[in-house]
Design a protein around this motif. Structure first.
Motif, PDB file in Angstrom:
ATOM      1  N   LEU A 270      51.257  38.886  43.355  1.00 19.22           N
ATOM      2  CA  LEU A 270      49.878  38.692  43.800  1.00 19.22           C
ATOM      3  C   LEU A 270      49.443  37.233  43.659  1.00 19.22           C
ATOM      4  N   ILE A 271      49.845  36.584  42.581  1.00 18.15           N
ATOM      5  CA  ILE A 271      49.487  35.167  42.386  1.00 18.15           C
ATOM      6  C   ILE A 271      50.004  34.329  43.552  1.00 18.15           C
ATOM      7  N   VAL A 272      51.250  34.536  43.911  1.00 21.42           N
ATOM      8  CA  VAL A 272      51.849  33.755  44.999  1.00 21.42           C
ATOM      9  C   VAL A 272      51.200  34.120  46.337  1.00 21.42           C
ATOM     10  N   ALA A 273      50.982  35.414  46.573  1.00 22.02           N
ATOM     11  CA  ALA A 273      50.383  35.840  47.841  1.00 22.02           C
ATOM     12  C   ALA A 273      48.969  35.297  47.999  1.00 22.02           C
ATOM     13  N   LEU A 274      48.173  35.338  46.933  1.00 18.78           N
ATOM     14  CA  LEU A 274      46.811  34.802  47.007  1.00 18.78           C
ATOM     15  C   LEU A 274      46.824  33.285  47.165  1.00 18.78           C
ATOM     16  N   SER A 275      47.800  32.621  46.556  1.00 16.05           N
ATOM     17  CA  SER A 275      47.902  31.164  46.711  1.00 16.05           C
ATOM     18  C   SER A 275      48.202  30.799  48.164  1.00 16.05           C
ATOM     19  N   LEU A 276      49.123  31.530  48.792  1.00 15.69           N
ATOM     20  CA  LEU A 276      49.443  31.266  50.190  1.00 15.69           C
ATOM     21  C   LEU A 276      48.264  31.606  51.095  1.00 15.69           C
ATOM     22  N   SER A 277      47.538  32.686  50.759  1.00 17.85           N
ATOM     23  CA  SER A 277      46.365  33.059  51.554  1.00 17.85           C
ATOM     24  C   SER A 277      45.289  31.985  51.463  1.00 17.85           C
ATOM     25  N   LEU A 278      45.054  31.495  50.249  1.00 19.67           N
ATOM     26  CA  LEU A 278      44.074  30.419  50.081  1.00 19.67           C
ATOM     27  C   LEU A 278      44.521  29.167  50.822  1.00 19.67           C
ATOM     28  N   GLY A 279      45.820  28.893  50.775  1.00 22.75           N
ATOM     29  CA  GLY A 279      46.336  27.736  51.500  1.00 22.75           C
ATOM     30  C   GLY A 279      46.074  27.840  52.996  1.00 22.75           C
ATOM     31  N   ALA A 280      46.249  29.047  53.556  1.00 16.51           N
ATOM     32  CA  ALA A 280      45.977  29.239  54.982  1.00 16.51           C
ATOM     33  C   ALA A 280      44.501  29.052  55.283  1.00 16.51           C
ATOM     34  N   ASN A 281      43.627  29.577  54.406  1.00 22.49           N
ATOM     35  CA  ASN A 281      42.185  29.454  54.614  1.00 22.49           C
ATOM     36  C   ASN A 281      41.696  28.017  54.504  1.00 22.49           C
ATOM     37  N   VAL A 282      42.386  27.198  53.738  1.00 19.91           N
ATOM     38  CA  VAL A 282      41.988  25.799  53.571  1.00 19.91           C
ATOM     39  C   VAL A 282      42.659  24.910  54.613  1.00 19.91           C
ATOM     40  N   LEU A 283      43.921  25.196  54.910  1.00 19.86           N
ATOM     41  CA  LEU A 283      44.670  24.347  55.845  1.00 19.86           C
ATOM     42  C   LEU A 283      44.040  24.345  57.231  1.00 19.86           C
ATOM     43  N   LEU A 284      43.628  25.504  57.722  1.00 17.32           N
ATOM     44  CA  LEU A 284      43.109  25.574  59.089  1.00 17.32           C
ATOM     45  C   LEU A 284      41.876  24.689  59.289  1.00 17.32           C
ATOM     46  N   PRO A 285      40.796  24.845  58.492  1.00 17.14           N
ATOM     47  CA  PRO A 285      39.636  23.971  58.728  1.00 17.14           C
ATOM     48  C   PRO A 285      39.914  22.505  58.386  1.00 17.14           C
ATOM     49  N   ALA A 286      40.768  22.261  57.391  1.00 17.46           N
ATOM     50  CA  ALA A 286      41.080  20.872  57.036  1.00 17.46           C
ATOM     51  C   ALA A 286      41.818  20.176  58.183  1.00 17.46           C
ATOM     52  N   TRP A 287      42.794  20.859  58.754  1.00 17.09           N
ATOM     53  CA  TRP A 287      43.522  20.283  59.885  1.00 17.09           C
ATOM     54  C   TRP A 287      42.638  20.197  61.118  1.00 17.09           C
ATOM     55  N   ALA A 288      41.761  21.198  61.290  1.00 13.39           N
ATOM     56  CA  ALA A 288      40.817  21.154  62.409  1.00 13.39           C
ATOM     57  C   ALA A 288      39.874  19.964  62.267  1.00 13.39           C
ATOM     58  N   LEU A 289      39.514  19.621  61.041  1.00 17.28           N
ATOM     59  CA  LEU A 289      38.665  18.447  60.808  1.00 17.28           C
ATOM     60  C   LEU A 289      39.375  17.174  61.266  1.00 17.28           C
ATOM     61  N   VAL A 290      40.656  17.071  60.938  1.00 16.73           N
ATOM     62  CA  VAL A 290      41.439  15.897  61.356  1.00 16.73           C
ATOM     63  C   VAL A 290      41.577  15.856  62.879  1.00 16.73           C
ATOM     64  N   ILE A 291      41.928  16.985  63.476  1.00 21.76           N
ATOM     65  CA  ILE A 291      42.087  17.039  64.937  1.00 21.76           C
ATOM     66  C   ILE A 291      40.752  16.764  65.625  1.00 21.76           C
ATOM     67  N   GLY A 292      39.670  17.330  65.088  1.00 16.76           N
ATOM     68  CA  GLY A 292      38.355  17.083  65.663  1.00 16.76           C
ATOM     69  C   GLY A 292      37.974  15.615  65.613  1.00 16.76           C
ATOM     70  N   GLY A 293      38.312  14.950  64.520  1.00 20.84           N
ATOM     71  CA  GLY A 293      38.036  13.523  64.418  1.00 20.84           C
ATOM     72  C   GLY A 293      38.835  12.711  65.420  1.00 20.84           C
ATOM     73  N   MET A 294      40.088  13.104  65.629  1.00 20.41           N
ATOM     74  CA  MET A 294      40.942  12.379  66.570  1.00 20.41           C
ATOM     75  C   MET A 294      40.463  12.545  68.008  1.00 20.41           C
ATOM     76  N   PHE A 295      39.983  13.750  68.352  1.00 17.25           N
ATOM     77  CA  PHE A 295      39.604  14.029  69.735  1.00 17.25           C
ATOM     78  C   PHE A 295      38.134  13.719  70.012  1.00 17.25           C
ATOM     79  N   PHE A 296      37.256  13.983  69.050  1.00 20.26           N
ATOM     80  CA  PHE A 296      35.819  13.940  69.323  1.00 20.26           C
ATOM     81  C   PHE A 296      35.036  12.993  68.414  1.00 20.26           C
ATOM     82  N   GLY A 297      35.744  12.273  67.564  1.00 22.59           N
ATOM     83  CA  GLY A 297      35.073  11.289  66.732  1.00 22.59           C
ATOM     84  C   GLY A 297      34.518  11.884  65.437  1.00 22.59           C
ATOM     85  N   TRP A 298      33.849  10.999  64.696  1.00 20.43           N
ATOM     86  CA  TRP A 298      33.372  11.363  63.361  1.00 20.43           C
ATOM     87  C   TRP A 298      31.850  11.295  63.285  1.00 20.43           C
TER      88      TRP A 298
END
Length: 294
Positions: A138-166
């Motif tokens: 469960l510790i590992v599964a929740l860690s990976l789940s949290l990683g997915a929940n954080v990675l998506l918006p964090a990467w979207a923030l980077v992509i959004g900055g590259m395409f649409f500015g800051w």
């Protein structure tokens, strides 16, 4: 037949069950699996695909009725106004299904896959105590789940900055935030959405110990969430639908207005913690009595 060897018996032979199945080893095992690589690829490609879709389409007029319901059309309208708005839209577009499936995959597959490979009985014969096996998984599964929940918006923030500015984030209800305020609101959104995913994790984990079929665990948890969302859309069920586990799933939208409204997010947090505690407790209780051999 019970495969478990008691802790006292194990210690008599110089063996320490508390040292079995280290979380680091389990984490590396899960990271090396193909499904983890596929999930990471999806999370990295999705914001890029959304950004390219917005780039290829011509901007449409904003919805003139902005009162109350800004969840869908207005977030889409503001998605190209800067990195933070793009990250918020990506979170909104992914929270109802994609992130549900990914969290269910990590938490529902972790025990059920060992059973389907017939390796679960050998893990318990090492011996790894049942409670420890569930905890480490469960510790590992929740860690990976949290990683997915954080990675998506964090990467979207980077992509959004590259395409649409800051540019400073804009609220769907009018006005704009400073960069610091916008990032704070985004952190609140990601934190609340991650907490809500605990419900999916608990459901999938419970189904994962009830079945030997990983797809059954993932599909079962996803189906329950979808069913809850369908029932929640039926206003005739008031006031009972507020007790549905996903009723406050999008309460984080209260964090993108001119001021943060905490009431619904507090209710949603309490509800998901209660449901999750019950599901995890049932999973533990059942697995302690499960016949692993058969």
């Amino acid at each position: 037949m019970d495969i478990d060897v008691t802790e006292a018996e194990a210690r008599d032979g110089g063996f320490r069950p508390g040292r079995t199945l280290p979380a680091g080893v389990e984490f590396v095992r899960q990271l090396r699996r193909r499904r983890t690589h596929v999930v990471a690829l999806i999370l990295l490609l999705l914001p890029l695909a959304i950004a390219l879709a917005f780039q290829a389409s011509s901007p449409g007029p904003a919805n003139g009725n902005n009162s109350g319901n800004f969840s869908g059309p207005l977030l889409a309208t503001l998605a190209t106004k800067g990195a933070i708005n793009f990250a918020l839209f990506t979170e909104f577009a992914s929270a109802s299904f994609l992130l549900v499936v990914l969290v269910a995959l990590f938490c529902g597959d972790t025990v059920a896959s060992e059973a389907s490979w017939s390796s679960l009985r050998y893990l318990l014969a090492i011996p790894v105590p049942r409670a420890r096996l569930l905890r480490q998984k469960l510790i590992v599964a929740l860690s990976l789940s949290l990683g997915a929940n954080v990675l998506l918006p964090a990467w979207a923030l980077v992509i959004g900055g590259m395409f649409f500015g800051w540019a400073p984030a804009q609220s769907p209800l009018g006005g704009s935030f400073t960069t610091g305020e916008g990032l704070t609101r985004l952190l609140i959104v990601v934190g609340y959405a991650s907490l809500q995913s605990l419900l999916v994790a608990a459901l999938a984990f419970l189904f994962g110990v009830l079945t030997d079929a990983p797809l059954g665990a993932v599909g079962g948890a996803t189906m329950v969430v979808v069913l809850s969302n369908i029932l929640d859309s039926i206003t005739a069920l008031d006031p009972y639908r507020k007790f549905l586990p996903t009723h406050f799933q999008y309460a984080w939208l209260d964090a993108v207005g001119p001021s943060v409204q905490w009431d619904n997010m507090m209710r949603g947090s309490g509800l998901v913690l209660v449901y999750s505690a019950v599901f995890f407790a049932v999973a533990w209780w059942h697995f302690q009595r499960k016949d692993i051999v058969s």
